[in-house]
Design a protein around this motif. Structure first.
Motif, PDB file in Angstrom:
ATOM      1  N   TRP B  72       0.823  -1.212   0.000  1.00  0.00           N
ATOM      2  CA  TRP B  72       0.000   0.000   0.000  1.00  0.00           C
ATOM      3  C   TRP B  72       0.853   1.255   0.000  1.00  0.00           C
ATOM      4  CZ3 TRP B  72      -3.975  -1.199   4.462  1.00  0.00           C
ATOM      5  CH2 TRP B  72      -4.960  -2.058   3.965  1.00  0.00           C
ATOM      6  N   GLU B  73       0.396   2.251  -0.737  1.00  0.00           N
ATOM      7  CA  GLU B  73       0.954   3.595  -0.616  1.00  0.00           C
ATOM      8  C   GLU B  73       0.489   4.163   0.726  1.00  0.00           C
ATOM      9  OE1 GLU B  73       2.967   5.244  -2.644  1.00  0.00           O
ATOM     10  OE2 GLU B  73       3.069   3.481  -3.938  1.00  0.00           O
ATOM     11  N   PRO B  74       1.245   5.155   1.249  1.00  0.00           N
ATOM     12  CA  PRO B  74       0.873   5.749   2.542  1.00  0.00           C
ATOM     13  C   PRO B  74      -0.575   6.227   2.579  1.00  0.00           C
ATOM     14  CG  PRO B  74       2.931   6.663   1.768  1.00  0.00           C
ATOM     15  CD  PRO B  74       2.466   5.746   0.694  1.00  0.00           C
ATOM     16  N   ALA B  75      -0.991   6.836   1.472  1.00  0.00           N
ATOM     17  CA  ALA B  75      -2.347   7.384   1.450  1.00  0.00           C
ATOM     18  C   ALA B  75      -3.381   6.279   1.645  1.00  0.00           C
ATOM     19  CB  ALA B  75      -2.589   8.108   0.139  1.00  0.00           C
ATOM     20  N   GLN B  76      -3.068   5.101   1.110  1.00  0.00           N
ATOM     21  CA  GLN B  76      -4.041   4.009   1.232  1.00  0.00           C
ATOM     22  C   GLN B  76      -4.106   3.510   2.670  1.00  0.00           C
ATOM     23  OE1 GLN B  76      -3.625   0.948  -1.709  1.00  0.00           O
ATOM     24  NE2 GLN B  76      -5.486  -0.104  -1.048  1.00  0.00           N
ATOM     25  N   PHE B  77      -2.942   3.451   3.334  1.00  0.00           N
ATOM     26  CA  PHE B  77      -2.947   3.018   4.725  1.00  0.00           C
ATOM     27  C   PHE B  77      -3.737   4.004   5.593  1.00  0.00           C
ATOM     28  CE2 PHE B  77      -1.019   3.070   9.017  1.00  0.00           C
ATOM     29  CZ  PHE B  77      -1.446   1.818   9.415  1.00  0.00           C
ATOM     30  N   LEU B  78      -3.521   5.293   5.345  1.00  0.00           N
ATOM     31  CA  LEU B  78      -4.254   6.308   6.115  1.00  0.00           C
ATOM     32  C   LEU B  78      -5.752   6.194   5.871  1.00  0.00           C
ATOM     33  CD1 LEU B  78      -2.100   9.559   5.911  1.00  0.00           C
ATOM     34  CD2 LEU B  78      -2.501   8.078   7.867  1.00  0.00           C
ATOM     35  N   ALA B  79      -6.112   5.985   4.608  1.00  0.00           N
ATOM     36  CA  ALA B  79      -7.536   5.837   4.271  1.00  0.00           C
ATOM     37  C   ALA B  79      -8.114   4.624   4.996  1.00  0.00           C
ATOM     38  CB  ALA B  79      -7.697   5.681   2.762  1.00  0.00           C
ATOM     39  N   PHE B  80      -7.338   3.558   5.038  1.00  0.00           N
ATOM     40  CA  PHE B  80      -7.775   2.326   5.694  1.00  0.00           C
ATOM     41  C   PHE B  80      -8.035   2.568   7.178  1.00  0.00           C
ATOM     42  CE2 PHE B  80      -6.392  -1.757   7.767  1.00  0.00           C
ATOM     43  CZ  PHE B  80      -7.520  -2.486   7.441  1.00  0.00           C
ATOM     44  N   GLN B  81      -7.034   3.198   7.834  1.00  0.00           N
ATOM     45  CA  GLN B  81      -7.176   3.491   9.260  1.00  0.00           C
ATOM     46  C   GLN B  81      -8.404   4.361   9.515  1.00  0.00           C
ATOM     47  OE1 GLN B  81      -3.673   5.370  10.877  1.00  0.00           O
ATOM     48  NE2 GLN B  81      -3.409   3.743  12.359  1.00  0.00           N
ATOM     49  N   GLU B  82      -8.593   5.342   8.649  1.00  0.00           N
ATOM     50  CA  GLU B  82      -9.718   6.260   8.813  1.00  0.00           C
ATOM     51  C   GLU B  82     -11.046   5.534   8.703  1.00  0.00           C
ATOM     52  OE1 GLU B  82      -8.154  10.421   7.149  1.00  0.00           O
ATOM     53  OE2 GLU B  82      -9.937   9.682   6.128  1.00  0.00           O
ATOM     54  N   GLU B  83     -11.156   4.673   7.685  1.00  0.00           N
ATOM     55  CA  GLU B  83     -12.417   3.969   7.481  1.00  0.00           C
ATOM     56  C   GLU B  83     -12.712   3.016   8.635  1.00  0.00           C
ATOM     57  OE1 GLU B  83     -14.712   4.736   5.460  1.00  0.00           O
ATOM     58  OE2 GLU B  83     -13.505   6.213   4.379  1.00  0.00           O
ATOM     59  N   LEU B  84     -11.666   2.365   9.149  1.00  0.00           N
ATOM     60  CA  LEU B  84     -11.868   1.483  10.309  1.00  0.00           C
ATOM     61  C   LEU B  84     -12.416   2.283  11.483  1.00  0.00           C
ATOM     62  CD1 LEU B  84      -8.784  -0.906  10.599  1.00  0.00           C
ATOM     63  CD2 LEU B  84     -11.022  -1.385   9.626  1.00  0.00           C
ATOM     64  N   GLY B  85     -11.792   3.437  11.711  1.00  0.00           N
ATOM     65  CA  GLY B  85     -12.213   4.285  12.826  1.00  0.00           C
ATOM     66  C   GLY B  85     -13.666   4.707  12.674  1.00  0.00           C
ATOM     67  N   ARG B  86     -14.019   5.118  11.461  1.00  0.00           N
ATOM     68  CA  ARG B  86     -15.389   5.600  11.233  1.00  0.00           C
ATOM     69  C   ARG B  86     -16.416   4.484  11.350  1.00  0.00           C
ATOM     70  NH1 ARG B  86     -13.713   9.469   6.190  1.00  0.00           N
ATOM     71  NH2 ARG B  86     -12.525  10.922   7.476  1.00  0.00           N
ATOM     72  N   ALA B  87     -15.977   3.262  11.021  1.00  0.00           N
ATOM     73  CA  ALA B  87     -16.910   2.137  11.090  1.00  0.00           C
ATOM     74  C   ALA B  87     -17.047   1.628  12.523  1.00  0.00           C
ATOM     75  CB  ALA B  87     -16.431   1.018  10.175  1.00  0.00           C
ATOM     76  N   GLY B  88     -16.295   2.215  13.446  1.00  0.00           N
ATOM     77  CA  GLY B  88     -16.370   1.767  14.836  1.00  0.00           C
ATOM     78  C   GLY B  88     -15.636   0.464  15.080  1.00  0.00           C
ATOM     79  N   ALA B  89     -14.670   0.145  14.213  1.00  0.00           N
ATOM     80  CA  ALA B  89     -13.879  -1.074  14.404  1.00  0.00           C
ATOM     81  C   ALA B  89     -12.778  -0.811  15.424  1.00  0.00           C
ATOM     82  CB  ALA B  89     -13.274  -1.506  13.072  1.00  0.00           C
ATOM     83  N   PRO B  90     -12.272  -1.870  16.081  1.00  0.00           N
ATOM     84  CA  PRO B  90     -11.177  -1.666  17.035  1.00  0.00           C
ATOM     85  C   PRO B  90      -9.929  -1.170  16.301  1.00  0.00           C
ATOM     86  CG  PRO B  90     -12.045  -3.912  17.151  1.00  0.00           C
ATOM     87  CD  PRO B  90     -12.647  -3.276  15.951  1.00  0.00           C
ATOM     88  N   PRO B  91      -9.038  -0.454  17.001  1.00  0.00           N
ATOM     89  CA  PRO B  91      -7.808   0.001  16.344  1.00  0.00           C
ATOM     90  C   PRO B  91      -6.951  -1.179  15.912  1.00  0.00           C
ATOM     91  CG  PRO B  91      -7.765   0.462  18.699  1.00  0.00           C
ATOM     92  CD  PRO B  91      -9.134  -0.043  18.391  1.00  0.00           C
ATOM     93  N   LEU B  92      -6.101  -0.971  14.926  1.00  0.00           N
ATOM     94  CA  LEU B  92      -5.207  -2.028  14.468  1.00  0.00           C
ATOM     95  C   LEU B  92      -4.206  -2.367  15.564  1.00  0.00           C
ATOM     96  CD1 LEU B  92      -4.521  -0.699  10.879  1.00  0.00           C
ATOM     97  CD2 LEU B  92      -5.770  -2.779  11.476  1.00  0.00           C
ATOM     98  N   MET B  93      -3.759  -3.600  15.568  1.00  0.00           N
ATOM     99  CA  MET B  93      -2.766  -4.030  16.536  1.00  0.00           C
ATOM    100  C   MET B  93      -1.387  -3.711  15.960  1.00  0.00           C
ATOM    101  SD  MET B  93      -2.195  -4.969  19.364  1.00  0.00           S
ATOM    102  CE  MET B  93      -3.768  -4.390  19.990  1.00  0.00           C
ATOM    103  N   SER B  94      -0.519  -3.100  16.764  1.00  0.00           N
ATOM    104  CA  SER B  94       0.759  -2.709  16.173  1.00  0.00           C
ATOM    105  C   SER B  94       1.910  -3.674  16.480  1.00  0.00           C
ATOM    106  CB  SER B  94       1.141  -1.299  16.620  1.00  0.00           C
ATOM    107  OG  SER B  94       1.273  -1.271  18.012  1.00  0.00           O
ATOM    108  N   PHE B  95       1.790  -4.467  17.565  1.00  0.00           N
ATOM    109  CA  PHE B  95       2.957  -5.281  17.980  1.00  0.00           C
ATOM    110  C   PHE B  95       3.452  -6.207  16.873  1.00  0.00           C
ATOM    111  CE2 PHE B  95       0.741  -4.490  22.084  1.00  0.00           C
ATOM    112  CZ  PHE B  95       1.695  -3.627  22.591  1.00  0.00           C
ATOM    113  N   GLY B  96       2.550  -6.899  16.204  1.00  0.00           N
ATOM    114  CA  GLY B  96       2.966  -7.789  15.120  1.00  0.00           C
ATOM    115  C   GLY B  96       3.203  -7.021  13.828  1.00  0.00           C
TER     116      GLY B  96
END
Lengths: 378, 402
Positions: B72-96
């Protein structure tokens, strides 16, 4: 889409820094700023910038420009800030040229080739006494006079108006309730009176009184009598983001200069740069510069991409940049100590320029208020 | 200055819609409900969601394709994070995905990549971070947990602390001392520890949130195969620093911060003063606008760092530190504004409401407990991942040459 590739932008950036670093030293700056009877900027320098293609960077190719985007113009403005260039970029290349480009007829747009060539200086005379930062406060009236107009009113302090060939004046057409038009008024026209004065940063400008100034029909930008407040809004937004880009360049320089100074200045038996409290202050200056750079870049890109939230981002960039500029400029003086207070050192002049950039077209509090008032519209 | 372009790609609109549809369809209702109330998820609930994301490769979308990511390009990752947040999904796990994975695919050998990357991509396995110790916090290189060679194994003894979600973890990536005599940065190795190995004890630390998120982890003669060491022995500090830059970018979850602002906006609308909603109050509105400016700035810094990470393989130390500093200050500022609103409701903290099955009566706005929990929890934001003061030391030395 960006009009130049990253490589081309890098080349532009490098050529700016190389040429200006070489020729526009602070000694040269002082010579230009303090030249007795001078205009406050260098005509020879302006001509050279035109030859480098910097003045036409964002102008259309048919008028001798490079058809670059605002991001490219922003790269130039950051260099203008880094060397606190005295030449009239904001008034002529940013505000004046964009007003003509957006509102002018095909024929009027031919004037832009003279802008690109460095042969025409402009000033944007819009704000009026009593209006504050409001963008729609226009009391000046352009009454019809045969095929032409007669302009009457007062314009507030406009940077560079003292030397501009043409003033771009906003006025209500027909009556005080008429639509707002934009008019080209030669500075030398009969009935135009300028009260010249320096601003806080020493750069000259003037307030303009229009006492029954007669102009022809072709003085009005465009042919229709439609209201131009929308264009004025866009022109001012362009001024806002370019003042921000200029401030980012100036902040980067202040931070660099202050870091270097603290590395050499010895107190208590060691360089000041060894004190952690001062190191952290320098970091805060550097991070503030980085923050402003990032959001100004995002806003420039939004303008170039014409995204829906572009204006909101420009205003947010103004808030952040103004706050960062105040901090970085102030700390630049603070960490230079007494030396920072002298007219001989550049740091105080950067502080003054940053203060101008901070307040031009509206300060952070004004934009915060606009942002909160228009939140529902976003 | 203003040179690099983060492409604005309208094709992302399609991707955004795909993420929205996916969340609509696949986000289990129990998770959606809990998220809405700010209630804590059980591990199996979290894993089941991460596995669903994993089926699309979305946990690791920003990894390069050759390592199993989607490039993914950076913009796509940001878009992904944003959509997850808006959908009320839990935040992504960063450790792995953000920490262990990139170290393994950058410095690990083929066998290690084969063993560990698929589990991270699929979202099957939970990782934790064995960095801090009782005597090594900000001064991380002072760590004492030792690993001594014994045949094909290291014998690990010592203690880690502040280990987030160690009680859930299948694996830990850890820094251990493999040379007791070398200068402190030079005797450290980076190893992967199976949390089921005998000799490991995990003890909870109850935080000021009254929740259990942090742990102490004790190692008593724990056998770890030498094959689990990443890269060279005693070179762990290099890998640790690489990971820290990624961690600091990961410390700032833009979608979460955006969600926090939305929550505060809601709170203002629900809270009345002398009969009028606080959302009509000019002072609070000004504060909100300033927080929005902060968010736009942090987003711009983030886009820059992600672009840098793609160009040169890692975020810049300076940029990551700046992002971490300002992102965490912003998050605290937002939550502080929330508390200033909640003062008008008596600042009631019913922390039990954050556990599923609580059926007491809520006093004040529904999000009170969540906002106060978040406020208390995020006091740590300017401490974890290297305190703000340490970030400033890093910038002073690394970027300004002081």
């Amino acid at each position: 889409m960006p009009s130049l590739s990253s490589e081309e932008r890098q080349q532009l950036h490098d050529s700016l820094l190389e040429l200006l670093g070489d020729k526009y030293t602070f000694e040269q700056w002082k010579k230009i700023a303090r030249s007795p009877g001078g205009e406050g900027f260098g005509r020879a320098e302006w001509k050279e910038f035109a030859e480098m293609g910097w003045l036409g960077i964002a102008l259309p190719e048919e008028v001798g420009g490079s058809a670059g985007g605002l991001t490219e113009l922003g790269i130039i403005m950051a260099a203008v800030g880094r060397f606190i260039l005295l030449e009239p970029f904001l008034g002529t290349v940013v505000l004046g040229a964009s007003a003509i480009e957006k509102a002018g007829t095909e024929q009027q747009r031919q004037m832009l080739s003279e802008v690109a060539a460095g042969k025409l200086l402009l000033a944007f005379c819009h704000g009026e006494p009593g209006g504050g930062y409001a963008r729609d406060w226009v009391k000046t009236v352009a009454t019809r006079d045969g095929a032409g107009y007669v302009l009457t009113g007062e314009k507030g302090f406009a940077i560079g108006a003292h030397a501009a060939d043409q003033l771009i004046v906003s006025a209500r057409i027909g009556s005080e309730n008429g639509p707002v038009g934009l008019f080209l008024v030669p500075r030398s026209a009969a009935g135009v009176a300028l009260n010249q004065a320096p601003a806080l940063d020493g750069r000259p400008g003037a307030t303009v009184t229009l006492a029954g100034v007669k102009v022809g029909a072709d003085a009005k930008l465009g042919t229709s009598d439609s209201d131009r407040l929308g264009v004025i809004d866009e022109v001012i937004d362009r001024g806002v983001i370019m003042a921000c880009a200029e401030a980012v360049g100036a902040m980067a320089s202040v931070t660099d200069q202050t870091v270097e100074y603290l590395k050499t200045r010895q107190q208590f038996g060691q360089p000041l740069s060894k004190f952690q409290v001062l190191q952290h202050r320098l970091v805060d200056m550097s991070v503030s510069t980085e923050e402003a750079r990032a959001i100004v870049h995002a806003a420039l890109q939004a303008l170039d991409d014409k995204t829906r939230d572009a204006q909101r981002l420009v205003w947010m960039a103004k808030v952040k940049t103004a706050q960062c500029a105040r901090f970085v400029g102030g700390q630049g003086i603070q960490l230079h100590g007494g030396m920072g207070m002298t007219d001989e050192l550049s740091i105080g002049h950067y502080y003054k320029r940053l203060t101008m950039c901070e307040t031009l077209f509206g300060d952070s509090e004004w934009y915060l208020r606009q942002l909160s008032l228009r939140r529902d519209a976003a | 200055m203003f040179i690099r372009t983060v492409e604005h790609d309208t094709s992302l609109d399609k991707f955004r819609a795909e993420v929205r549809d996916f969340c609509e369809r696949e986000l289990p209702s129990v998770i959606r409900e809990k998220q809405k109330r700010g209630q804590h998820l059980e591990k199996h609930e979290y894993i089941s969601w991460l596995q669903r994301l994993g089926s699309r490769g979305w946990n690791t979308g920003k990894w390069p394709k050759e390592h199993g990511g989607l490039g993914w390009e950076p913009a796509q990752f940001l878009a992904f994070q944003e959509e997850l947040g808006r959908a009320g999904a839990p935040p992504l796990m960063s450790f792995g995905p953000t920490m262990a994975g990139p170290v393994i695919y950058t410095f690990g050998n083929e066998a290690q990549k084969r063993q560990h990357l698929p589990g991270i991509i699929k979202g099957d396995l939970w990782w934790c971070q064995g960095y801090s110790e009782p005597g090594a916090g900000s001064d991380l290189a002072a760590l004492k947990t030792r690993a001594d060679r014994d045949g094909d194994d290291y014998i690990v003894n010592g203690q880690k602390i502040w280990t987030s979600t160690a009680h859930w973890a299948d694996w830990m990536f850890a820094l251990v001392r493999t040379d007791q005599t070398a200068k402190k940065q030079e005797g450290i190795s980076f190893i992967l520890i199976d949390m089921k190995t005998p000799g490991i004890t995990v003890r909870p630390i109850i935080g000021i949130t009254l929740g259990h998120h942090l742990n102490e982890v004790f190692f008593d003669n724990v056998r770890v195969p030498i094959a689990n060491r990443i890269g060279e022995e005693n070179k762990g500090w290099t890998y640790a620093k690489f990971l820290l830059a990624n961690e600091r970018v990961g410390n700032v979850d833009v979608a979460k911060v955006e969600g926090n602002i939305e929550q505060i906006r809601q709170l203002m609308a629900e809270t009345r003063e002398a009969g009028k909603p606080l959302s009509d109050d000019p002072t609070f509105n000004r504060r909100l606008a300033e927080l929005e400016v902060g968010l736009a700035t942090v987003k711009a810094l983030m886009a820059d760092q992600l672009a840098a990470a793609r160009l040169s393989g890692a975020p810049s130390l300076m940029g990551a530190a700046a992002l971490k500093l300002r992102g965490t200050e912003l998050q605290q500022g937002i939550l502080q504004t929330g508390l200033d609103v909640l003062g008008r409701h008596g600042m009631v903290y019913q922390s039990d409401a954050l556990h599923a099955g609580w059926n007491g009566e809520m006093i004040g706005p529904e999000s009170s407990a969540d906002v106060i929990y978040e406020h208390l929890y995020r006091r740590a934001a300017t401490i974890y991942g290297g305190s703000s003061e340490v970030q400033k030391n890093i910038i002073a030395k690394g970027a300004l040459g002081l």
